[in-house]
Design an enzyme around this catalytic site. Sequence first.
Site, PDB file in Angstrom:
ATOM      1  N   ASP A  20       1.009  -1.298   0.179  1.00  0.00           N
ATOM      2  CA  ASP A  20      -0.020   0.004   0.010  1.00  0.00           C
ATOM      3  C   ASP A  20       0.862   1.329   0.059  1.00  0.00           C
ATOM      4  OD1 ASP A  20      -2.297   1.325   0.020  1.00  0.00           O
ATOM      5  OD2 ASP A  20      -2.719   1.280   2.035  1.00  0.00           O
ATOM      6  N   GLY A  21       0.411   2.434  -0.446  1.00  0.00           N
ATOM      7  CA  GLY A  21       1.179   3.674  -0.647  1.00  0.00           C
ATOM      8  C   GLY A  21       1.714   4.014  -1.821  1.00  0.00           C
ATOM      9  N   GLY A  23       0.061   5.730  -4.457  1.00  0.00           N
ATOM     10  CA  GLY A  23      -0.326   6.882  -4.834  1.00  0.00           C
ATOM     11  C   GLY A  23       0.301   8.039  -4.111  1.00  0.00           C
ATOM     12  N   ARG A  24       0.403   7.716  -2.724  1.00  0.00           N
ATOM     13  CA  ARG A  24       0.776   8.750  -1.895  1.00  0.00           C
ATOM     14  C   ARG A  24       2.261   8.900  -2.285  1.00  0.00           C
ATOM     15  NH1 ARG A  24      -0.936   6.080   3.329  1.00  0.00           N
ATOM     16  NH2 ARG A  24      -1.618   4.397   1.899  1.00  0.00           N
ATOM     17  N   GLU A  67     -12.268  -4.531  -5.376  1.00  0.00           N
ATOM     18  CA  GLU A  67     -12.569  -3.082  -5.256  1.00  0.00           C
ATOM     19  C   GLU A  67     -12.017  -2.134  -6.348  1.00  0.00           C
ATOM     20  OE1 GLU A  67     -12.131  -5.045  -2.394  1.00  0.00           O
ATOM     21  OE2 GLU A  67     -14.360  -5.506  -2.726  1.00  0.00           O
ATOM     22  N   ASN A  68     -10.502  -2.646  -6.759  1.00  0.00           N
ATOM     23  CA  ASN A  68      -9.778  -1.690  -7.397  1.00  0.00           C
ATOM     24  C   ASN A  68     -10.433  -1.261  -8.803  1.00  0.00           C
ATOM     25  OD1 ASN A  68      -6.773  -3.043  -5.964  1.00  0.00           O
ATOM     26  ND2 ASN A  68      -7.868  -1.105  -5.527  1.00  0.00           N
TER      27      ASN A  68
HETATM   28  C1  FPP Z   1      -1.922   0.346  -3.414  1.00  0.00           C
HETATM   29  O1  FPP Z   1      -1.263   1.561  -3.551  1.00  0.00           O
HETATM   30  C2  FPP Z   1      -1.428  -0.407  -4.193  1.00  0.00           C
HETATM   31  C3  FPP Z   1      -2.186  -0.998  -5.051  1.00  0.00           C
HETATM   32  C4  FPP Z   1      -3.577  -0.816  -5.583  1.00  0.00           C
HETATM   33  C5  FPP Z   1      -1.748  -2.434  -6.096  1.00  0.00           C
HETATM   34  C6  FPP Z   1      -0.213  -2.755  -5.752  1.00  0.00           C
HETATM   35  C7  FPP Z   1       0.247  -2.795  -7.013  1.00  0.00           C
HETATM   36  C8  FPP Z   1       1.855  -2.554  -7.466  1.00  0.00           C
HETATM   37  C9  FPP Z   1       2.780  -3.005  -6.171  1.00  0.00           C
HETATM   38  C10 FPP Z   1       2.188  -2.544  -8.704  1.00  0.00           C
HETATM   39  C11 FPP Z   1       2.905  -3.582  -9.202  1.00  0.00           C
HETATM   40  C12 FPP Z   1       1.894  -4.937  -8.962  1.00  0.00           C
HETATM   41  C13 FPP Z   1       2.610  -5.897  -9.506  1.00  0.00           C
HETATM   42  C14 FPP Z   1       1.759  -7.316  -9.098  1.00  0.00           C
HETATM   43  C15 FPP Z   1       3.535  -6.111 -10.607  1.00  0.00           C
HETATM   44  P1  FPP Z   1      -2.384   2.699  -3.452  1.00  0.00           P
HETATM   45  O2  FPP Z   1      -2.387   3.381  -4.980  1.00  0.00           O
HETATM   46  O3  FPP Z   1      -3.780   2.402  -3.009  1.00  0.00           O
HETATM   47  O4  FPP Z   1      -1.798   4.223  -2.886  1.00  0.00           O
HETATM   48  P2  FPP Z   1      -2.516   5.203  -1.897  1.00  0.00           P
HETATM   49  O5  FPP Z   1      -3.084   4.537  -0.839  1.00  0.00           O
HETATM   50  O6  FPP Z   1      -1.120   5.787  -1.533  1.00  0.00           O
HETATM   51  O7  FPP Z   1      -3.415   5.934  -2.762  1.00  0.00           O
END
Ligand code: FPP
Length: 247
Positions: A20-21, A23-24, A67-68
């Site tokens: 997680d993280g 985007g941030r 949910e993504n």
């Molecule tokens: C959360 O970050 C992460 C995801 C939605 C997916 C994880 C994906 C990867 C690590 C990319 C590569 C994956 C593979 C299997 C090659 P977020 O976008 O929810 O971050 P935020 O909470 O800061 O918005």
Amino acid sequence: MELDGLDPNRIPRHVACVMDGNGRWATKQGLPRTEGHRAGEEALFDTTCGALELGIPFFTVYAFSTENWRRPHEEVRFLLSVIADQLLTRRRDELHQMGVCIRFIGRRDWRVPRWVVKRMDEASALTAHNRAMTLTVAFNYGGRAEIVDAVKAVVASGVSPAKIDERTIHRYLYAPDLPDPDLVIRTSGEFRVSNFLLWELAYSELVFTDVLWPDFRREHLVEAIREFQARNRRYGTTGGRGDGIPN
Ligand code: FPP
């Protein structure tokens, strides 16, 4: 890799990770969110190499939740391309050479594009006999959906309700041959399970870190395992083996 303080005899058998993280991380750098996912893929590769070096037999990551799909179309498309073009094409051969078996858990419904399914199947087929480590990618995965799918399959099998126990449900999970995770790591300072491996993590140790996923490296994995080894897993008993590994 710095292994100081780790007991090589108590390396967890199965580590699972909520990455997680992304985007941030990107926002903090003044970059579009998609760059966070690209950097997240690098982090995943480095951590997978670290897991392999540590001799962890099973490593599972949450790549895309049920949910993504609700994210902006462009971001979904980018995430799919990172998974299919980077992980399942560029990295696939490297992982294969390292002896990693790549597997997937999750729903294969109409939302998953055919070309992505094809790459997933190709990567799984190519690496099916590898034994160094199993990397399980949770894609279009939801823990509740997995339990619903298992219950549907149990009902469809025609078993009598009186005969249903935990083992029956377990048999119909997406990957019943995987051991339950010993350790679940979630990055980015969030303290939630977010529908990840709900059935399987009943007795897992949870480790949370403030590190944003794109900054996560094998050293952070070592750190999480150190925390894991300092805990005493009791499985509802008063003592247990105390070695962090299930009986
Ligand atoms: C959360 O970050 C992460 C995801 C939605 C997916 C994880 C994906 C990867 C690590 C990319 C590569 C994956 C593979 C299997 C090659 P977020 O976008 O929810 O971050 P935020 O909470 O800061 O918005």
